[in-house]
Write an enzyme that holds these catalytic residues in place. Structure first.
Site, PDB file in Angstrom:
ATOM      1  N   LYS B  81       0.789  -1.118   0.008  1.00 28.75           N
ATOM      2  CA  LYS B  81      -0.134  -0.105  -0.133  1.00 28.75           C
ATOM      3  C   LYS B  81       0.813   1.266   0.087  1.00 28.75           C
ATOM      4  CE  LYS B  81      -3.968   1.932   2.735  1.00 28.75           C
ATOM      5  NZ  LYS B  81      -4.686   1.741   3.920  1.00 28.75           N
ATOM      6  N   SER B 156      -9.512   1.798   3.010  1.00 23.23           N
ATOM      7  CA  SER B 156      -8.606   2.564   2.404  1.00 23.23           C
ATOM      8  C   SER B 156      -7.699   1.610   1.376  1.00 23.23           C
ATOM      9  CB  SER B 156      -7.901   3.612   3.083  1.00 23.23           C
ATOM     10  OG  SER B 156      -7.195   2.914   4.102  1.00 23.23           O
ATOM     11  N   SER B 180      -9.837  -0.627   7.239  1.00 23.29           N
ATOM     12  CA  SER B 180      -9.317  -0.387   6.101  1.00 23.29           C
ATOM     13  C   SER B 180      -8.577  -1.420   5.372  1.00 23.29           C
ATOM     14  CB  SER B 180      -8.261   0.953   6.001  1.00 23.29           C
ATOM     15  OG  SER B 180      -8.976   2.198   5.861  1.00 23.29           O
TER      16      SER B 180
END
Lengths: 476, 492
Positions: B81, B156, B180
């Site tokens: 990420k 996210s 997330s």
């Protein structure tokens, strides 16, 4: 008045990072990713800073917070890389205490310590390096500070300065700060308010920020008191605000008023765990504390029979106190040793702008001189010449006495013959003396002493000489 | 293995193939890069691809493998990420603010996975600064759900979730502050684990809310998650909040039966906010667990409803301070020609941050302001403790808690962007777990009209091993985790 002192702790590395804390390095070479507030970086608490804070707390007789918590103090400023300062707001590491401050007259002035907490220093804005632009030096960012806050216990500038000196002395004794005020190791904020005599409620206060010398503190308090007094006497009101002391113009001026002041939005710093201290940790630090100025001062008075005043001056710095004890150990004459350290030695060091640690005269050398004063080998006048020799590195006191031929004439026979010569050489004065009243006699005696001294090249023992002269003149 | 097999294989299977030399790490890496090249233009799951570097790393891995050296993860590709700092590789948090930020350091998670021999393929898209549940707030544009490109992947960590689901990579990292990892794992039909707070170092992860952020693995199976967690876990002297607690061998007891294990079912997680058909899928999954020998017990988590308001005070409050460093002074976005210091601050931050980030900074700043601190932040901290106590009480009567990971399946792109509150409800079942600092995992529990549903399992603090065991037993029994979306290249 109440005082807030920011004391820079003498740790090797910063409070939350491994970067060095040395003063005077090239800008930004001592700022690592943590100090720069780089994304993803996290603080790790320096255990030494905690130890120093606890040492300080024990040194001022304060309660140690068994659990203390770091908080974030939020505000924007270019020298504050993260946009918040990590400090302790809700639960400080050092809680309330009472500190006894020796005053110049020898009395003790009690100051209530409110709290002392750990925090990180900010960086510095550099305004003169680039034309029209401001540079940022983050070397200082993250330097550990102990902010020490007092109750509003001070009524005079003298008390405030005595407290600061005492704090400075304590910090250097503990070895927790280098105490170098010129480099910003100790910075003081003064909160000051006036109230009519006899009333209980404090007036509106102003805060004078970042005064960095004892002399400036004294002056800043004087001018701010006067400023507030003028306003109040002309019927005005004091605005609660932060002010800056301008040493060049000897005035304080407004930095920002409270109405537009920052809301710091303190909240617990989630990147750090609370500091939890157990009794064993605190006891261990207590056991390792050196003798502190207060205790040392009392001991000097008790053991060496020194005056309050001399003892206070001697213990003011650990170096001076250690010097005194080392010299007295040999000289066995504490009062004389104290006088020489605080008098001629201090004067000579001051003239040459030297620190006691840089003194060309060692405690042993000074003691050698004092031994010769105590045994009447040297008059105080001769002693000054020997001291000069010591200062110039001409050898030990005895070697200098020998080499310069400075031995005091104490031998009665030798003195008698000197006196006899002088009496013989001044028959008029002898006649005058013998006819004079007591007051006049005293004056004339001085003349004869001077003449004998001259004849002996200053080496006659003045005490012996006095008696001898008087006896011989009287017997006329 | 065929490209199709490669894109669905687990890390454990791939590791075996590498060791059996039926395939090299370079071939595997090339296959992954090819999938990315083919699919990413539509999905936008990866925002940085390190092709050359990945091949170099794979070459080095092959050298190790040929010598019979290296560990299980040697030569296995992964995506990070874009919130994890990666040395010399752009780390943007999907924000204009950090669009050109290249860190000179690796996050601990990155360096540990690197040391374990993984190949970094690149960085994945995300909601800006991890603030969002749909991966639509990225400055690089939204990520699309590989199961239906008109839907969001969740967020996210939606980029990683979509990438793992679409076969870009067998492994990916995510961070989970309020759900997330688990919510996008649920919406993309993969396995996503949020470890116990403190299990994985936060050093080098760009902070959103420091007391809630936790990194975790996003994978195709619980076994792979165990493999990754093993490497990611453990005390880091550089993160004071990382836990000095023993890291067990997460794969050692993975296959142990779960008979007799008590699984708590909180009725608050099956209320009206849960889509009824999702509820049915979760109930069906629970029946499977029962068939595995687990005992289902009813539990209460009475403060569940307070989770969202509590979270949306604490997280923004911490974020408001964490994001103060982006001021245009030292790094990151700086506005053009600032007239003075305030102008520099105001315009750099106004132009550098997106709407949702600014909304949360404002909310957080307000909650910490003088006069509101007690009413908001302090109160939220008190409720946080109550939520934590709810879990403690529940774990007196059960070993694991089970429920949905999200209230529904993936929703349409743009359908919640103008309604922050609807978006915030996406995390209703996940964020209490962050507030309590507990581990949680989402595993695929079937499809609804072709869209994945996720079963969430919540464990006791530092008991990821039990969570992984339950998840693994569930995956041995069911094949939901094997379902794969049709490649978007043939499904426009």
């Amino acid at each position: 008045m109440g005082l807030e002192v920011h004391l820079q702790l003498a740790t090797e590395s910063k409070i939350f990072s491994g970067a060095a804390t040395r003063f005077g390095a090239e800008p930004n070479v001592q700022a690592c990713a943590v100090d720069l507030g780089m994304p993803g970086m996290l603080p790790v608490l320096n255990a030494r800073a905690v130890q120093y804070a606890v040492m300080f707390g024990l040194g001022v007789g304060a309660r140690i917070g068994k659990r203390s918590v770091f908080d974030r103090k939020n505000y924007f400023y270019p020298d504050l890389p993260k946009g918040y300062q990590v400090s302790q707001f809700f639960e400080p590491i050092v809680c309330e205490g009472k500190f006894e401050v020796p005053m110049p007259d020898g009395s003790l002035f009690p100051v209530r310590i409110t709290r002392a907490h750990l925090e990180e220093d900010a960086g510095k804005s550099v305004h003169d390096a680039y034309a029209g632009q401001t540079g940022i030096d983050l070397n200082r960012a993250g330097t550990p500070l102990l902010e020490i806050v007092t109750e509003p216990d001070f009524r005079t500038a003298e008390q405030a300065v005595a407290y600061l000196k005492s704090l400075h002395s304590l910090a250097t004794y503990l070895g927790i700060s280098d105490g170098n005020m010129a480099e910003g190791s100790m910075r003081c904020d003064v909160n000051i308010s006036l109230r009519p005599t006899g009333t209980e409620v404090y007036g509106t206060r102003t805060e004078i920020k970042n005064v960095n010398s004892f002399r400036f503190v004294e002056k800043a308090i004087a001018v701010e008191t006067e400023r507030q007094m003028d306003i109040l006497e002309s019927g005005g009101h004091i605005v609660q605000e932060t002010r800056l002391y301008d040493a060049d113009r000897n005035e304080t001026r407004s930095m920002r008023s409270k109405e537009v002041a920052n809301d710091y939005r303190y909240f617990p710093e989630p990147d750090l765990l609370p500091i939890v201290l157990d009794d064993a940790y605190i006891d261990n630090i207590r056991a390792g504390l050196p003798e502190l100025p207060g205790a040392k001062r009392a001991r000097f008075i008790e053991t060496y029979g020194l005056s309050d005043y001399d003892a206070s001056l001697l213990v003011d710095s650990r170096t001076t106190a250690d010097f005194f004890e080392a010299a007295t150990d040999i000289s066995k004459a504490p009062k004389l040793t104290a006088n020489w350290i605080l008098g001629d030695l201090a004067g000579a060091l001051n003239r040459e702008s030297l620190d006691l640690t840089e003194s060309p005269v060692s405690p042993e050398a000074l003691a050698g001189l004092i031994v010769r004063i105590a045994d009447d080998t040297l008059s105080s006048k001769l002693a000054k010449q020997v001291f000069e020799g010591l200062w110039l590195g001409e050898g030990t006191a005895d070697e200098i006495i020998e080499a310069r031929g400075l031995k005091q004439v104490t031998d009665t026979g030798a003195l008698e013959s000197l006196v006899a010569q002088v009496i013989e050489g001044h028959p008029d004065q002898v006649t005058q003396y013998q006819a004079a009243d007591e007051a006049k006699q005293k004056k004339l005696l001085g003349f004869f002493v001077g003449q004998v001294m001259k004849a002996s090249k200053g080496q006659a023992n003045p005490q012996r000489l006095n008696g001898l002269l008087r006896a011989m003149l009287d017997s006329g | 293995m065929s490209p199709n097999e490669l894109s669905t294989a687990t890390a454990v299977e791939l590791a075996a193939a590498l060791r059996a030399k039926t395939m090299s790490a370079v071939e595997l890496t090339q296959a992954c890069l090819a999938t990315i090249a083919r699919e990413n233009p539509v999905l936008n799951a990866a925002i940085t691809v390190c092709g050359e570097q990945a091949i170099e790393e794979a070459t080095a891995a092959d050298t190790l493998l040929r010598r019979g050296d290296g560990g299980t993860l040697t030569g296995i590709p992964l995506l990070h990420k874009d919130i994890f700092c990666t040395r010399d590789v752009a780390t943007t948090c999907a924000s204009r603010m950090l669009e050109n930020f290249i860190p000179p350091y690796d996050a601990t998670v990155v360096s540990r996975l690197r040391a374990a021999g993984t190949i970094m393929l690149g960085k994945t898209n995300m909601d800006e600064f991890a603030m969002g549940s749909s991966t639509e707030t990225s400055v690089f544009g939204e990520t699309r759900n590989p199961w239906n490109i008109h839907c969001v992947p969740g967020g996210s960590s939606g980029g990683t979730a979509a990438a793992v689901a679409a076969g870009f990579t067998p492994l990916g990292t995510g961070t989970d502050t309020g759900g997330s990892i688990r919510q996008p794992a649920s919406l993309c039909g993969i396995t996503g684990l949020k470890p116990t707070y403190g299990r994985v170092s936060r050093l080098g992860i760009i902070a959103f809310a420091s007391s809630l952020d936790q990194a975790g693995p996003m994978t195709r199976t619980a076994e792979d998650a165990a493999l990754m967690l093993q490497v990611m876990s453990g005390l880091d002297p550089g993160d004071s909040t990382s836990a000095d607690i023993e890291v067990p061998d997460f794969r050692a007891n993975l296959g142990d039966p779960i008979s007799g294990l008590k699984i708590g079912i909180p009725k608050e997680y099956f209320s009206s906010s849960l889509e009824p058909r999702v509820a049915a899928s979760i109930q069906a999954a629970l029946v499977e667990l029962e068939r595995e020998g687990a005992e289902l017990v009813d539990i209460d988590l009475p403060h569940t409803d307070q989770g969202i308001p509590t979270y949306y005070i604490i997280a923004p409050a911490e974020a408001s301070a964490n994001l103060s460093r982006y001021d245009g002074v030292r790094f990151g976005y700086r506005c053009e020609a600032p007239t003075d210091l305030n102008d520099l601050y105001e315009r750099s931050r106004t132009e550098g941050f997106g709407e949702e980030v600014k909304r949360r900074i404002l909310v957080g700043t307000y909650a910490l302001s003088t006069g509101f601190y007690d009413a908001y932040f302090k109160k939220a901290q008190q409720v946080r403790r109550l939520i934590s106590e709810d879990f403690n009480t529940a774990f007196e009567t059960c070993d694991v808690i089970a429920g949905p990971a999200a209230p529904g399946v993936a929703f349409g792109l743009g359908t919640k962007t103008t309604d922050p509150l609807a978006m915030y409800l996406e995390d209703i079942y996940t964020l209490s777990v962050n507030l309590a600092g507990l581990p949680g995992i989402s595993v695929p529990a079937g499809l609804l009209d072709g869209m994945p549903v996720g079963l969430q399992l919540i464990g006791r603090a530092f008991d990821e091993a039990t969570l992984l065991r339950v998840a693994h037993r569930f995956q041995l029994r069911t094949d939901h985790h094997l379902a794969r979306p049709v490649p978007t290249a043939v499904n426009p």
